[in-house]
Design a protein around this motif. Sequence first.
Motif, mmCIF file in Angstrom:
data_model
loop_
_atom_site.group_PDB
_atom_site.id
_atom_site.type_symbol
_atom_site.label_atom_id
_atom_site.label_comp_id
_atom_site.label_asym_id
_atom_site.label_seq_id
_atom_site.Cartn_x
_atom_site.Cartn_y
_atom_site.Cartn_z
ATOM 1 N N ALA A 352 42.639 28.646 35.561
ATOM 2 C CA ALA A 352 41.498 29.245 35.378
ATOM 3 C C ALA A 352 40.610 29.016 36.476
ATOM 4 O O ALA A 352 39.765 29.815 37.215
ATOM 5 N N SER A 353 40.405 27.734 36.890
ATOM 6 C CA SER A 353 39.479 27.101 37.956
ATOM 7 C C SER A 353 39.852 27.826 39.437
ATOM 8 O O SER A 353 38.909 28.294 40.191
ATOM 9 N N LEU A 354 41.152 27.653 39.609
ATOM 10 C CA LEU A 354 41.605 28.157 41.002
ATOM 11 C C LEU A 354 41.486 29.846 41.034
ATOM 12 O O LEU A 354 41.038 30.478 42.205
ATOM 13 N N GLY A 355 41.845 30.557 40.103
ATOM 14 C CA GLY A 355 41.593 31.867 39.997
ATOM 15 C C GLY A 355 40.046 32.379 40.179
ATOM 16 O O GLY A 355 39.793 33.269 40.745
ATOM 17 N N THR A 356 39.088 31.672 39.353
ATOM 18 C CA THR A 356 37.865 31.969 39.764
ATOM 19 C C THR A 356 37.476 31.697 41.383
ATOM 20 O O THR A 356 36.501 32.564 41.684
ATOM 21 N N PHE A 357 37.820 30.476 41.484
ATOM 22 C CA PHE A 357 37.415 30.183 43.163
ATOM 23 C C PHE A 357 38.063 31.193 43.921
ATOM 24 O O PHE A 357 37.295 31.717 45.077
ATOM 25 N N ARG A 358 39.111 31.685 43.719
ATOM 26 C CA ARG A 358 39.742 32.834 44.618
ATOM 27 C C ARG A 358 38.972 34.068 44.575
ATOM 28 O O ARG A 358 38.549 34.481 45.584
ATOM 29 N N GLN A 359 38.398 34.422 43.647
ATOM 30 C CA GLN A 359 37.271 35.546 43.783
ATOM 31 C C GLN A 359 36.162 35.363 44.508
ATOM 32 O O GLN A 359 35.735 36.147 45.047
ATOM 33 N N ALA A 360 35.679 34.098 44.249
ATOM 34 C CA ALA A 360 34.614 33.564 45.190
ATOM 35 C C ALA A 360 34.756 33.822 46.386
ATOM 36 O O ALA A 360 34.188 34.086 47.596
ATOM 37 N N LEU A 361 36.278 33.003 46.950
ATOM 38 C CA LEU A 361 36.486 33.022 48.378
ATOM 39 C C LEU A 361 36.732 34.552 48.946
ATOM 40 O O LEU A 361 36.201 34.572 50.143
ATOM 41 N N THR A 362 37.131 35.260 48.095
ATOM 42 C CA THR A 362 37.306 36.759 48.763
ATOM 43 C C THR A 362 35.901 37.246 49.022
ATOM 44 O O THR A 362 35.887 37.908 50.115
ATOM 45 N N ALA A 363 34.921 37.081 48.459
ATOM 46 C CA ALA A 363 33.510 37.459 48.752
ATOM 47 C C ALA A 363 33.176 36.676 50.015
ATOM 48 O O ALA A 363 32.692 37.339 50.904
ATOM 49 N N LEU A 364 33.283 35.374 49.995
ATOM 50 C CA LEU A 364 32.751 34.600 50.951
ATOM 51 C C LEU A 364 33.488 34.848 52.386
ATOM 52 O O LEU A 364 32.980 34.842 53.499
ATOM 53 N N VAL A 365 34.754 35.308 52.518
ATOM 54 C CA VAL A 365 35.530 35.450 53.520
ATOM 55 C C VAL A 365 34.570 36.642 54.349
ATOM 56 O O VAL A 365 34.681 36.512 55.653
ATOM 57 N N SER A 366 34.569 37.657 53.721
ATOM 58 C CA SER A 366 33.640 39.029 54.287
ATOM 59 C C SER A 366 32.091 38.983 54.216
ATOM 60 O O SER A 366 31.533 39.763 54.676
ATOM 61 N N ALA A 367 31.664 37.952 53.600
ATOM 62 C CA ALA A 367 30.117 37.926 53.467
ATOM 63 C C ALA A 367 29.396 37.871 54.807
ATOM 64 O O ALA A 367 29.851 36.696 55.723
ATOM 65 N N ARG A 368 28.246 38.403 54.934
ATOM 66 C CA ARG A 368 27.560 38.311 55.899
ATOM 67 C C ARG A 368 26.491 37.226 56.170
ATOM 68 O O ARG A 368 26.057 36.583 56.948
ATOM 69 N N ASP A 369 26.193 36.930 54.645
ATOM 70 C CA ASP A 369 25.286 35.753 54.305
ATOM 71 C C ASP A 369 26.012 34.497 53.874
ATOM 72 O O ASP A 369 25.428 33.861 52.958
ATOM 73 N N ARG A 370 26.899 34.360 54.461
ATOM 74 C CA ARG A 370 27.865 33.232 53.874
ATOM 75 C C ARG A 370 27.104 31.873 54.101
ATOM 76 O O ARG A 370 27.229 30.981 53.310
ATOM 77 N N MET A 371 26.166 31.862 55.237
ATOM 78 C CA MET A 371 25.533 30.697 55.314
ATOM 79 C C MET A 371 24.662 30.207 54.102
ATOM 80 O O MET A 371 24.563 29.137 53.770
ATOM 81 N N LEU A 372 24.330 31.167 53.400
ATOM 82 C CA LEU A 372 23.564 30.920 51.980
ATOM 83 C C LEU A 372 24.126 30.018 50.921
ATOM 84 O O LEU A 372 23.681 29.361 50.132
ATOM 85 N N TYR A 373 25.445 30.077 51.045
ATOM 86 C CA TYR A 373 26.289 29.217 50.282
ATOM 87 C C TYR A 373 26.778 28.004 50.684
ATOM 88 O O TYR A 373 27.646 27.046 49.856
#
Length: 630
Positions: A352-373
């Motif tokens: 479950a942890s890796l699945g949840t992290f994968r969802q976050a990672l999908t957003a982070l790859v394309s995020a323009r505001d990734r510096m915020l994380y």
Amino acid sequence: MTLDMERITELRAHFDAGRYEAVITRLSGTPPTMPEEWRLLGMAYLWSGRFPEAELPLLRASELGDLEARVEYGNLLRLQGRFAEAIRHFETIAPGLSGELALRALRWWGTAEFQAGRVEEGLERCERAWRGYLAAGTDEQIGRVTQTVAQMHVKVGDLVRARHLYREALRLLPVGRTPIGRLSALIGLANVQVLTGDFAGARATLAQGWEALGDTDALTPRAYLLTVEAELHHLTGDRAAHLRTLQDLRAIVETTHDFELLTWTATRLADLYSRQGEHARALETLHDLAPDPAHPAVTLARGLLLRRRGNHAQAAEALTRALESPGLGEHGRVRALLHLADAQASLGDEAASLGTFRQALTALVSARDRMLYRPDLQELASLVQRARLDPDLAPEVQLVLEKLAFPGTGGGEAAPAPLYLRVHTLGRAEVERAGERVPFSLEGSVLTLAYLALHPGQTRRELEAAIYPDRDPKTAGDYFRAVFRELRVRLGPGVLHMEGNAKQPRYRLGPEVHVELDVTELRSALEAGDLARALALYRGPFLPGLRMESEWADDLREELRVLLTLELKGRLGRAREEGDLRRALLLANELLRIDPYDVGVLEVRVEIARQVATPQELARYVVELHRMRS
């Protein structure tokens, strides 16, 4: 002029100049008697950030029939977080409004919906207000609503669009008059710069904001400036300045009772105390300061606090509940996913942890505001390390960490600073960096920059063939070397990136170069059917006055002209079929602004004008038609 009118004129002058305390003082000494006086008193309290005191005067003016007071009372409800009341209020008063007040009500109504979690409806309503102001408003009114729409685009993650809108708002809003709108745009632009890692640009914009703040005694813009400064200190690791700024902010929001600012300050202060290990103080701050304990941002903050205290099951429950809330926003969603993944790992549920992290990672790859994380990823180092060891996740994790210049992901050098460029090619040839125009001596520099933005990965021979096919290879090669040199000198060595074969490299813009190109925006506007935006972008043909022969430039110039005129002709035809001849006349004029030599449109304009135009207008149109025929 009567004494009453003299007083109202004086009060309006103080209010328009941002001297709200002067309005309050004047009306405290001699109580209001007329609806406009009550309204000005209420709006002075509202814009100075003293929301509780604004309610009675605005209600009194509303009861006396002042329509503007009714609109601003709805805005007050919104600012206090009473979103459902605000929405019902606007639904009630909207049918009785017209002109600018109808558009203003639409703006605040949409903002209330957006803040209540009805994101699509709110954004659509605000953009309707924006289009209305574009058609009928003053530059100042357009600038104000433009920055409102920009703020919404920040929250849905479209930072490129938001940055463009904030800069357009700053162009429209005057310096020195009614400073609140300009301050809001400066604060919004600084926030986008922080979110995208342009810290130097953010500091420069904040300095302009603090300077503009000297023109008003309002508390709310001061508070929002502090929110951006706090985020800047957080991301640059200055914990002492971060805490000091948040404490200054708390002193203001406890006075203004601005719902959004109270929520933001409560969650950020609690987060900071929790990171420092002061868990009890963090919970106390969240409890005492947050105006709505069920707000999704508060639920998220509570989940973070519980995870840091080791209460992983409770943390997972709170974070899951936050993720189910429609008003959480993209930034909150990604943070919730990251910390939920860590809580799940601590509970032993690795899958479950890796699945949840994968969802976050999908957003982070394309995020323009990734510096915020970056602070979250640094805090969750063990979770990140586990993901780096997973074959399916490792490449994307590495990409994100390299973008953030994360420790241990490269040779130890800091990542190059992002370069944000605004390239104007329609009706002019200009490049802006951080709002400053960059001068070029070679006209091919802007042309090449635009070409690479649209067609990355070209060899020099391919560039020569596409842009200057009629030049002999040596002349074209020498010219491109000069262009590349000027681009690197003016914009920095990272503006161009070479890859592939060293003898025949392919050129593209550097990985940290972010270009806003008006050609791309024009095409997007036409595809979306947003004619108003397309016309605002089209200030003339592509790179007019280009002395050097370029087949590509000629083709693109004609393509854009045809696309825009086809859209206008389609709208013109529909307007005539529907009998909306006044609109048809406006569309004909726009067509002739783009192509003044189109005899067919000149004839149609005269035909329409015979039915709806004034005699003077008709005479002018007839003369222009005869001049073209002769």
